[in-house]
Design a protein around this motif. Structure first.
Motif, mmCIF file in Angstrom:
data_model
loop_
_atom_site.group_PDB
_atom_site.id
_atom_site.type_symbol
_atom_site.label_atom_id
_atom_site.label_comp_id
_atom_site.label_asym_id
_atom_site.label_seq_id
_atom_site.Cartn_x
_atom_site.Cartn_y
_atom_site.Cartn_z
ATOM 1 N N GLY A 1 10.451 32.630 -21.422
ATOM 2 C CA GLY A 1 9.183 33.261 -21.129
ATOM 3 C C GLY A 1 8.394 33.712 -22.343
ATOM 4 O O GLY A 1 8.685 33.377 -23.497
ATOM 5 N N GLU B 1 8.937 32.066 -16.566
ATOM 6 C CA GLU B 1 8.831 30.786 -17.274
ATOM 7 C C GLU B 1 7.673 29.943 -16.740
ATOM 8 O O GLU B 1 7.755 28.709 -16.653
ATOM 9 C CB GLU B 1 10.173 30.047 -17.207
ATOM 10 N N CYS C 1 5.141 28.159 -24.595
ATOM 11 C CA CYS C 1 5.795 29.240 -23.856
ATOM 12 C C CYS C 1 6.580 28.599 -22.718
ATOM 13 O O CYS C 1 5.988 28.053 -21.786
ATOM 14 C CB CYS C 1 4.737 30.195 -23.316
ATOM 15 N N SER C 2 7.914 28.641 -22.788
ATOM 16 C CA SER C 2 8.715 27.954 -21.773
ATOM 17 C C SER C 2 9.972 28.756 -21.474
ATOM 18 O O SER C 2 9.886 29.884 -20.987
ATOM 19 C CB SER C 2 9.050 26.528 -22.234
ATOM 20 N N GLU C 3 11.192 28.187 -21.761
ATOM 21 C CA GLU C 3 12.431 28.891 -21.448
ATOM 22 C C GLU C 3 12.479 30.259 -22.129
ATOM 23 O O GLU C 3 12.225 30.383 -23.318
ATOM 24 C CB GLU C 3 13.650 28.065 -21.883
ATOM 25 N N SER D 1 15.198 30.418 -13.998
ATOM 26 C CA SER D 1 14.943 30.939 -15.347
ATOM 27 C C SER D 1 16.234 31.279 -16.076
ATOM 28 O O SER D 1 17.280 31.537 -15.477
ATOM 29 C CB SER D 1 14.061 32.192 -15.274
#
Length: 750
Positions: A651, A684, A647-649, A603
């Motif tokens: 979080g 993440e 919703c990814s890098e 992350s």
């Protein structure tokens, strides 16, 4: 080194050169192995001369032949109900209905950009544009994926500045909007940046043109710029590792002229529209050698090229230089003899050259002549399709055992998460890229819907109610920790971003960036990434229609992270379904589709605050991923969602913050009690989308979620001028926006 012309023998009234007395092992200097040289001798039935060796060296280079990757690539799904043309042509094509189709391709220009960033990036854009109009398609959008080392190093800032200027300078002049992209910064890319350029074009299904040469006696026409010495052995350079001598390879970097490209594009599109051409091919890597051998092999014919007819801008150019030059803005066409005069008139009107340099023959031989003298004779199929494929060893890297079992820090005692949030928003990997995209023209042609910065770029299709969304995505860090999982995530996240714009993912192209495949650990990374990507494509129903492989991305033997870049297209059947990520109105509910897990490995949070890249990347359930897509798309088409954001890098916290910043509205969000606060905010976990909607539409969304077996959880409400997340984050939208927007520009002013 030129060809001797003093000795030879007659055949059919033409002089054929006898083999030259070449220095021993000279083929090794051209990048050919002992086995490959022996194979060439067997194919020709004699010793090759220097011109023939040069032609084999560039066409059989890794960059052109894919001799190390062909076997692994065969597992990709390449067929689908919309696919018109899969891999093997200048670009892939898929139907969007109404008699229209989209051509799509992505390619790398990594090594040229490392030694000459402006021209390396500019000619990368120029080359990919030509791949698109070589299919008869008018380019409608560009995207790019860029990776560099840490920005605190002056050389990295120099490379970033030059690459961005090169992309903008070329695209803007040709008049093609750059609608999206990505930029990431990691230590491993410091001396070997990645510059991947993607282009998409619109074509009528009845005017698609392909590259296979046909018609014995038809003429071979070189359209566009004169041929010079720029780009000599560029394909070979792209198949080498970078080292201290790389700066000396600047002559291997081509020089671009976007104004000429625009004229060549318009002329070629007119020629295709009027039915004046039999086939059309871009001159890219390996120049005339690659383009002519591909055209002949695909058509099952031969070609004869008279280099005395090739327009030159270099004095005293040797035959091998003419045949392997990578001078830009050139196209090769086949036309019937009675069409040549009209073709010349069209090109004259556009102010570009059209020179007849040869003809189609029936013997399957690519023959290079200089008036009455034969300089080279090679079976076209041998050059284009008979490169010896490599059986490379695979070995799981030992570093994975340490990284997967590395004890991750306890995050229970993390303090001042508001400050952590600001630092994450200011991270070069998460902050706004507006410093980059402000240098690109996004609105030329007036088809772009929304500015860059959303989950995917969108363009409308004039004359219809449809739009298309395009996304370019990848995560080298995940692939470094687990190539199989990272490959899956690259596909899934690109598709999820399209879904967030209201688009159904329909087709994919890819650019596969890896280190030296001769190292078993590197080739294992490649094979595992391909396996993960293939599985994700099959589950999500997304065919691969084109792609590119870039190996030898190493500097002094140190490889980049395995970095597969995914370019994906999605179809929006009704422009009214086009959705954006920003929060819209006070009182709207904030809802999470999907679930948060303790996925902190790899992350941005661990890297930024603990200087740690370790653990397992986020787990991915492809079946759940597909169900989340279907749920979100159905809700969008039902008119329920006010916004949707991947919703990814960074979080959940970063995703919500971005929706606040883009909409100028705050929100109050609850934190899931089953997780530690830090995990709940910055995990993440995959297969998650943050959406907003009116409260009266919640029951309908929950019913859609139940049918698709997707968790639907209300996590907050839009409103106010600040973001509050539980008891640990309290930030105004203004202070978040300032650090998010200003960071990259501030760094680049240093």
């Amino acid at each position: 080194m030129g060809e001797a012309r003093s000795s030879g023998m007659r055949k059919a009234g033409r002089m054929i050169l006898m083999p030259e007395n070449l220095p021993p092992k000279i083929y090794q200097d051209l990048g050919l192995t002992d086995y490959e040289y022996e194979r060439i001798v067997s194919i020709l039935g004699r010793q090759p001369n220097y011109l023939e060796l040069s032609m084999f060296s560039v066409r059989w280079s890794e960059h052109c032949s894919y001799k190390s990757s062909q076997k692994a690539l065969r597992d990709f799904p390449t067929e689908g109900k919309r696919v018109i043309q899969g891999p093997g042509e200048n670009a892939g094509i898929f139907s969007i209905g109404n008699g229209l189709a989209i051509a799509m391709k992505i390619e790398s220009h990594n090594h040229p950009s490392a030694v000459e960033p402006y021209q390396g990036a500019a000619t990368g854009v120029g080359g990919i544009i030509r791949d698109i109009f070589a299919m008869g398609a008018r380019p409608i959008a560009n995207l790019n994926s860029l990776r560099f080392g840490p920005l605190d190093r002056p050389k990295v800032r120099y490379l970033l500045e030059g690459v961005v200027a090169g992309i903008g300078g070329y695209s803007n002049c040709v008049g093609i909007p750059t609608i999206g992209g990505e930029v990431y910064f990691e230590d491993c890319y410091e001396a070997n940046p990645l510059v991947n350029a993607m282009c998409v074009g619109l074509v009528k299904t009845d005017t698609i043109i392909k590259s296979g040469a046909r018609g014995i006696g038809n003429k071979l026409i070189l359209i566009g710029s004169a041929t010079g010495r720029d780009g000599i052995h560029g394909a070979t350079f792209a198949s080498d590792e970078l080292d201290e001598s790389s700066e000396e390879r600047r002559p291997s970097v081509q020089v671009g002229d976007p104004f000429t490209e625009k004229l060549v594009m318009e002329a070629c599109l007119e020629l295709v529209e009027r039915g004046l051409l039999v086939s059309l091919q871009d001159l890219g890597a390996a120049g005339l050698t690659s383009s002519s051998s591909e055209m002949a092999a695909k058509g099952g014919v031969g070609l004869e090229i008279d280099i005395s007819r090739v327009p030159l801008r270099g004095e005293g150019m040797q035959p091998f230089e003419i045949m392997i030059s990578e001078s830009q803005e050139r196209m090769l066409a086949v036309a019937e003899p009675d069409k040549v005069e009209e073709i010349t008139k069209v090109c004259d009107r556009w102010g570009i050259r059209a020179a007849v340099i040869g003809q189609v023959t029936e013997d399957g031989i690519l023959r290079v002549v200089n008036e009455s003298q034969t300089l080279a004779e090679i079976p076209a199929r041998a050059l284009s399709q008979e490169v010896p494929l490599r059986n490379l060893e695979v070995r799981r890297p030992a570093y994975l055992d340490n990284l997967h079992h590395y004890p991750l820090p306890s995050l229970e005692s993390e303090k001042d998460l508001s400050q952590h949030m600001l630092e994450l928003l200011a991270s070069p990997n998460l902050c706004s890229r507006q410093w980059v995209y402000r240098q690109y023209d996004q609105l030329v042609e007036t088809n772009t819907i929304g500015l860059p910065g959303a989950d995917a770029g969108v363009v409308r299709i004039k004359g219809t109610h449809k739009a298309l969304a395009f996304k370019i995505d990848g995560n080298g860090r995940y692939c470094y920790l687990d190539p199989f999982a990272g490959g899956q995530i690259a596909v899934a996240e690109a598709a999820r971003n399209l879904v967030c714009r209201g688009a159904q993912p329909v087709a994919m192209t890819d650019c596969l960036n890896f280190g030296n495949p001769e190292k078993p650990e590197i080739y294992w990374q490649f094979v595992e990434c391909m396996r993960g990507m293939s599985q994700a494509c099959r589950v999500l129903g997304i065919p691969v229609v084109s792609g590119n492989v870039s190996f030898y991305n190493e500097n002094f033997g140190e490889p980049i992270y395995p970095t597969p870049t995914v370019g994906m297209a999605g179809l929006i059947e009704d422009m009214r379904w086009c959705t954006t990520p920003e929060f819209k109105d006070e009182g709207d509910l904030v809802v999470l589709l999907g679930e948060t897990h303790q996925d902190m490995g790899g992350s941005e949070y661990l890297k930024l605050f603990h200087d740690l890249i370790a653990g397992q990347p986020p787990a991915l359930d492809l079946d759940l991923e597909k169900r989340v897509h279907l749920c979100c798309l159905e809700a969008i088409r039902a008119g329920l969602l006010r916004s949707a954001h991947d919703c990814s890098e960074g979080g959940l916290a970063v995703a919500v913050a971005e929706s606040c910043i883009l909409g100028g509205l705050g929100a109050t969000v609850n934190i899931q009690e089953e997780h530690k606060q830090t995990v709940a905010l910055f995990s993440e976990s995959q297969s998650r989308i943050v959406v907003s909607l009116k409260e009266e539409d919640l029951l309908h969304l929950e019913e859609i979620g139940r049918r698709h077996k997707v968790p639907v959880k209300v996590i907050g409400m839009v409103g106010g001028d600040r973001l509050t997340m539980g008891k640990v984050i309290h930030l105004t939208v203004t202070e978040m926006k300032k650090v998010w927007e200003d960071t990259l520009e501030s760094i680049m002013r240093i």
